[in-house]
Design a protein around this motif. Structure first.
Motif, PDB file in Angstrom:
ATOM      1  N   GLY A   1      33.537  48.269  -2.377  1.00 50.63           N
ATOM      2  CA  GLY A   1      33.964  48.503  -3.748  1.00 50.63           C
ATOM      3  C   GLY A   1      35.437  48.737  -3.965  1.00 50.63           C
ATOM      4  O   GLY A   1      35.841  49.219  -5.016  1.00 50.63           O
ATOM      5  N   GLY A   2      36.286  48.448  -2.983  1.00 50.24           N
ATOM      6  CA  GLY A   2      37.716  48.623  -3.165  1.00 50.24           C
ATOM      7  C   GLY A   2      38.125  50.084  -3.114  1.00 50.24           C
ATOM      8  O   GLY A   2      37.410  50.937  -2.586  1.00 50.24           O
ATOM      9  N   TYR A   3      39.289  50.384  -3.687  1.00 50.92           N
ATOM     10  CA  TYR A   3      39.821  51.744  -3.604  1.00 50.92           C
ATOM     11  C   TYR A   3      39.007  52.766  -4.402  1.00 50.92           C
ATOM     12  O   TYR A   3      39.171  53.971  -4.205  1.00 50.92           O
ATOM     13  CB  TYR A   3      41.271  51.770  -4.087  1.00 50.92           C
ATOM     14  N   THR A   4      38.169  52.305  -5.312  1.00 47.66           N
ATOM     15  CA  THR A   4      37.308  53.229  -6.058  1.00 47.66           C
ATOM     16  C   THR A   4      35.842  53.000  -5.709  1.00 47.66           C
ATOM     17  O   THR A   4      34.946  53.295  -6.490  1.00 47.66           O
ATOM     18  CB  THR A   4      37.515  53.073  -7.579  1.00 47.66           C
ATOM     19  N   GLY A   5      35.599  52.469  -4.515  1.00 48.96           N
ATOM     20  CA  GLY A   5      34.243  52.167  -4.080  1.00 48.96           C
ATOM     21  C   GLY A   5      33.581  53.314  -3.347  1.00 48.96           C
ATOM     22  O   GLY A   5      33.891  54.486  -3.560  1.00 48.96           O
ATOM     23  N   ASN A   6      32.676  52.956  -2.426  1.00 49.59           N
ATOM     24  CA  ASN A   6      31.862  53.987  -1.775  1.00 49.59           C
ATOM     25  C   ASN A   6      32.499  54.577  -0.521  1.00 49.59           C
ATOM     26  O   ASN A   6      31.874  55.376   0.170  1.00 49.59           O
ATOM     27  CB  ASN A   6      30.453  53.440  -1.460  1.00 49.59           C
ATOM     28  N   GLY A   7      33.726  54.162  -0.193  1.00 55.00           N
ATOM     29  CA  GLY A   7      34.438  54.751   0.929  1.00 55.00           C
ATOM     30  C   GLY A   7      34.635  53.830   2.103  1.00 55.00           C
ATOM     31  O   GLY A   7      35.516  54.040   2.931  1.00 55.00           O
ATOM     32  N   GLY A   8      33.786  52.789   2.213  1.00 54.68           N
ATOM     33  CA  GLY A   8      33.927  51.859   3.332  1.00 54.68           C
ATOM     34  C   GLY A   8      32.614  51.413   3.946  1.00 54.68           C
ATOM     35  O   GLY A   8      32.574  50.967   5.104  1.00 54.68           O
ATOM     36  N   ASP A   9      31.509  51.527   3.175  1.00 51.37           N
ATOM     37  CA  ASP A   9      30.195  51.046   3.636  1.00 51.37           C
ATOM     38  C   ASP A   9      29.734  51.680   4.950  1.00 51.37           C
ATOM     39  O   ASP A   9      28.856  51.148   5.627  1.00 51.37           O
ATOM     40  CB  ASP A   9      30.186  49.521   3.781  1.00 51.37           C
ATOM     41  N   GLY A  10      30.342  52.790   5.337  1.00 52.64           N
ATOM     42  CA  GLY A  10      29.881  53.494   6.527  1.00 52.64           C
ATOM     43  C   GLY A  10      30.273  52.869   7.848  1.00 52.64           C
ATOM     44  O   GLY A  10      29.784  53.295   8.903  1.00 52.64           O
ATOM     45  N   TRP A  11      31.192  51.892   7.858  1.00 56.92           N
ATOM     46  CA  TRP A  11      31.531  51.184   9.099  1.00 56.92           C
ATOM     47  C   TRP A  11      32.316  52.066  10.056  1.00 56.92           C
ATOM     48  O   TRP A  11      33.273  52.734   9.665  1.00 56.92           O
ATOM     49  CB  TRP A  11      32.344  49.928   8.791  1.00 56.92           C
ATOM     50  N   ILE A  12      31.920  52.059  11.311  1.00 61.58           N
ATOM     51  CA  ILE A  12      32.661  52.723  12.378  1.00 61.58           C
ATOM     52  C   ILE A  12      32.841  51.737  13.530  1.00 61.58           C
ATOM     53  O   ILE A  12      32.099  50.760  13.660  1.00 61.58           O
ATOM     54  CB  ILE A  12      31.952  53.998  12.896  1.00 61.58           C
ATOM     55  N   ARG A  13      33.824  51.989  14.361  1.00 58.82           N
ATOM     56  CA  ARG A  13      34.095  51.153  15.531  1.00 58.82           C
ATOM     57  C   ARG A  13      33.639  51.907  16.786  1.00 58.82           C
ATOM     58  O   ARG A  13      33.998  53.067  17.001  1.00 58.82           O
ATOM     59  CB  ARG A  13      35.587  50.841  15.585  1.00 58.82           C
ATOM     60  N   ILE A  14      32.825  51.244  17.583  1.00 58.41           N
ATOM     61  CA  ILE A  14      32.352  51.800  18.850  1.00 58.41           C
ATOM     62  C   ILE A  14      33.061  51.073  19.981  1.00 58.41           C
ATOM     63  O   ILE A  14      33.049  49.841  20.042  1.00 58.41           O
ATOM     64  CB  ILE A  14      30.826  51.631  19.001  1.00 58.41           C
ATOM     65  N   LEU A  15      33.703  51.818  20.864  1.00 60.85           N
ATOM     66  CA  LEU A  15      34.352  51.245  22.037  1.00 60.85           C
ATOM     67  C   LEU A  15      33.559  51.668  23.280  1.00 60.85           C
ATOM     68  O   LEU A  15      33.542  52.849  23.628  1.00 60.85           O
ATOM     69  CB  LEU A  15      35.804  51.716  22.160  1.00 60.85           C
ATOM     70  N   GLU A  16      32.903  50.716  23.918  1.00 60.01           N
ATOM     71  CA  GLU A  16      32.168  51.007  25.148  1.00 60.01           C
ATOM     72  C   GLU A  16      33.080  50.765  26.348  1.00 60.01           C
ATOM     73  O   GLU A  16      33.554  49.648  26.563  1.00 60.01           O
ATOM     74  CB  GLU A  16      30.927  50.122  25.274  1.00 60.01           C
ATOM     75  N   LEU A  17      33.328  51.806  27.110  1.00 55.74           N
ATOM     76  CA  LEU A  17      34.186  51.720  28.288  1.00 55.74           C
ATOM     77  C   LEU A  17      33.298  51.454  29.503  1.00 55.74           C
ATOM     78  O   LEU A  17      32.544  52.327  29.949  1.00 55.74           O
ATOM     79  CB  LEU A  17      34.977  53.018  28.489  1.00 55.74           C
ATOM     80  N   LEU A  18      33.364  50.233  30.004  1.00 56.30           N
ATOM     81  CA  LEU A  18      32.492  49.834  31.102  1.00 56.30           C
ATOM     82  C   LEU A  18      32.893  50.526  32.406  1.00 56.30           C
ATOM     83  O   LEU A  18      34.055  50.910  32.588  1.00 56.30           O
ATOM     84  CB  LEU A  18      32.520  48.319  31.269  1.00 56.30           C
ATOM     85  N   PRO A  19      31.949  50.675  33.327  1.00 53.57           N
ATOM     86  CA  PRO A  19      32.226  51.429  34.560  1.00 53.57           C
ATOM     87  C   PRO A  19      33.238  50.790  35.499  1.00 53.57           C
ATOM     88  O   PRO A  19      33.635  51.417  36.477  1.00 53.57           O
ATOM     89  CB  PRO A  19      30.848  51.553  35.220  1.00 53.57           C
ATOM     90  N   ASP A  20      33.682  49.544  35.223  1.00 54.47           N
ATOM     91  CA  ASP A  20      34.705  48.938  36.082  1.00 54.47           C
ATOM     92  C   ASP A  20      36.072  49.587  35.894  1.00 54.47           C
ATOM     93  O   ASP A  20      37.008  49.341  36.647  1.00 54.47           O
ATOM     94  CB  ASP A  20      34.789  47.420  35.857  1.00 54.47           C
ATOM     95  N   GLY A  21      36.205  50.421  34.858  1.00 51.40           N
ATOM     96  CA  GLY A  21      37.441  51.155  34.649  1.00 51.40           C
ATOM     97  C   GLY A  21      38.528  50.381  33.942  1.00 51.40           C
ATOM     98  O   GLY A  21      39.666  50.878  33.842  1.00 51.40           O
ATOM     99  N   GLU A  22      38.223  49.208  33.395  1.00 54.00           N
ATOM    100  CA  GLU A  22      39.262  48.470  32.665  1.00 54.00           C
ATOM    101  C   GLU A  22      38.737  47.658  31.490  1.00 54.00           C
ATOM    102  O   GLU A  22      39.503  47.307  30.595  1.00 54.00           O
ATOM    103  CB  GLU A  22      40.030  47.540  33.608  1.00 54.00           C
ATOM    104  N   THR A  23      37.438  47.374  31.431  1.00 51.84           N
ATOM    105  CA  THR A  23      36.885  46.542  30.361  1.00 51.84           C
ATOM    106  C   THR A  23      36.306  47.399  29.246  1.00 51.84           C
ATOM    107  O   THR A  23      35.600  48.376  29.505  1.00 51.84           O
ATOM    108  CB  THR A  23      35.780  45.616  30.900  1.00 51.84           C
ATOM    109  N   ILE A  24      36.626  47.026  28.016  1.00 53.46           N
ATOM    110  CA  ILE A  24      36.104  47.718  26.832  1.00 53.46           C
ATOM    111  C   ILE A  24      35.407  46.702  25.932  1.00 53.46           C
ATOM    112  O   ILE A  24      35.955  45.644  25.626  1.00 53.46           O
ATOM    113  CB  ILE A  24      37.232  48.421  26.058  1.00 53.46           C
ATOM    114  N   LYS A  25      34.194  47.035  25.513  1.00 55.73           N
ATOM    115  CA  LYS A  25      33.458  46.234  24.542  1.00 55.73           C
ATOM    116  C   LYS A  25      33.540  46.929  23.188  1.00 55.73           C
ATOM    117  O   LYS A  25      33.109  48.077  23.044  1.00 55.73           O
ATOM    118  CB  LYS A  25      31.993  46.083  24.956  1.00 55.73           C
ATOM    119  N   ALA A  26      34.091  46.235  22.204  1.00 52.30           N
ATOM    120  CA  ALA A  26      34.210  46.785  20.856  1.00 52.30           C
ATOM    121  C   ALA A  26      33.110  46.231  19.967  1.00 52.30           C
ATOM    122  O   ALA A  26      32.804  45.041  20.007  1.00 52.30           O
ATOM    123  CB  ALA A  26      35.578  46.447  20.270  1.00 52.30           C
TER     124      ALA A  26
END
Length: 373
Positions: free
Chosen positions: A307-332
């Motif tokens: 809804g833009g600047y007067t909308g609902n805030g951002g549809d609840g979207w969040i970013r998840i960064l999974e840090l894989l056990p190899d110590g260098e790869t991240i899945k977003a």
């Protein structure tokens, strides 16, 4: 009580969602099931975009609360090690009365709303919050005054205090979390991440302070993240714009004088700029520092979605960064607990476009001594 909250959430969703998404963008929305790690030995970080549009309207507050509750409920399943927020916590830092059609909350109500949401993480999940232009002055950084230290300080959470290693004075000369350094315990091959947050439009002395932390021998091989409100533009370039009356440097100067000079900085996280499109709310770029190392930059700010600047805030979207056990790869990945909570909207709870679901690597820093040879 639960029926009242759900009714509010659905009302807000039906009023504002699907504001400007094209058919092409809508086709990228999927139901991928519950959020889970691709590897049971992974850990994760959560990126929280600018919350200001959630806090400016009372009807949006339950969405912000629900996002925080969802993160808390998934802290073990996703092995969440920390939360980074890109700033602009409120729409107006200093406005004392409501502004119809712009916000129906006073500045105190907005600050209390965002604090209430983040208080849910206290003593459970470490969180690091930077300040944005809306968090200073009367409206947008006309002055250096901010209520941030009143609502976000080291006394709020034991786990936040445990990771805090240094602070620098703010514009009022007080040591606050506006400029602060934190050691996030990730574990495994990731070991620790050094996260330094900079005040909005940081002053020259703040860059000097941050560099003094990054230059310490004990952190030479520790990968560092710079969390600052404004760094990357929607066209994936570093911003050269200063703007606003408050004194300070541009993002380009942050790069030139700090990030490019510190080989242990491998990532930046920012918000500020945004768009009503999915792609414009999630932008990434890779830059090369003076030592030849790669710096991955991420801008995530979905505040105009729903809804833009007067909308609902951002549809609840969040970013998840999974840090894989190899110590260098991240899945977003990009997920909305707001859409995921109901069977009616679960089919649009994951954004799967390349700008929303991708992998990248955070290599070990290239040491200065090696770069000079």
């Amino acid at each position: 009580m639960k029926k009242t909250i759900l009714s509010t959430l659905l009302t807000s969703f039906l009023t504002f969602s699907a504001f400007a998404q094209t058919q092409e963008e809508m086709a990228t929305l999927k139901d991928l099931g519950e959020a889970k790690l691709s590897d049971p030995n992974s850990t994760s970080l959560i990126i929280f975009g600018d919350p200001q549009t959630y806090t400016q309207f009372a009807i949006n507050h339950p969405i912000l609360d629900m996002m925080a509750e969802w993160i808390v409920s998934k802290r073990k399943k996703l092995n969440i090690k920390g939360i980074l927020c890109t700033g602009d916590l409120v729409q107006y830092n200093g406005i004392l009365t409501e502004k119809p059609h712009i916000c129906d909350q006073t500045n105190v109500q907005m600050w209390e709303a965002v604090k209430r949401a983040f208080d849910k993480f206290n003593n459970l999940i470490p969180y690091i919050v930077t300040t944005g232009n809306h968090d200073y002055g009367y409206k947008w950084a006309e002055t250096e005054q901010t209520f941030f230290p009143k609502y976000f300080n080291a006394s709020n959470s034991r786990v936040n205090r445990e990771m805090l290693i240094a602070t620098a004075p703010n514009r009022a000369g007080l040591h606050t979390l506006e400029n602060s350094a934190h050691l996030l315990e990730i574990g495994g091959k990731w070991d620790k991440l050094l996260v330094i947050t900079l005040e909005f439009k940081p002053r020259q002395e703040v860059l000097v302070w941050a560099k003094s932390i990054l230059d310490k021998k004990e952190y030479a091989n520790t990968r560092a993240i710079i969390l600052t409100h404004h760094f990357l533009n929607t066209n994936a370039t570093i911003s050269k714009k200063k703007g606003y009356k408050m004194a300070g440097v541009s993002a380009q100067e942050i790069w030139d004088e700090l990030i490019s000079k510190c080989p242990n900085v491998v990532m930046t996280v920012s918000g500020h700029v945004t768009s009503t499109t999915f792609k414009g709310s999630s932008v990434c770029a890779t830059f090369t520092n003076d030592a030849g190392g790669k710096v991955f930059s991420m801008m995530f700010n979905p505040q105009k979605l729903g809804g833009g600047y007067t909308g609902n805030g951002g549809d609840g979207w969040i970013r998840i960064l999974e840090l894989l056990p190899d110590g260098e790869t991240i899945k977003a990945s990009t997920y909305s607990p707001l859409f995921g909570i109901s069977p009616l909207t679960r089919n649009i709870s994951w954004r799967t476009a390349p700008s929303d679901m991708f992998e990248f690597k955070l290599a070990r820093p290239i040491e200065k001594a090696n770069s000079a040879q």
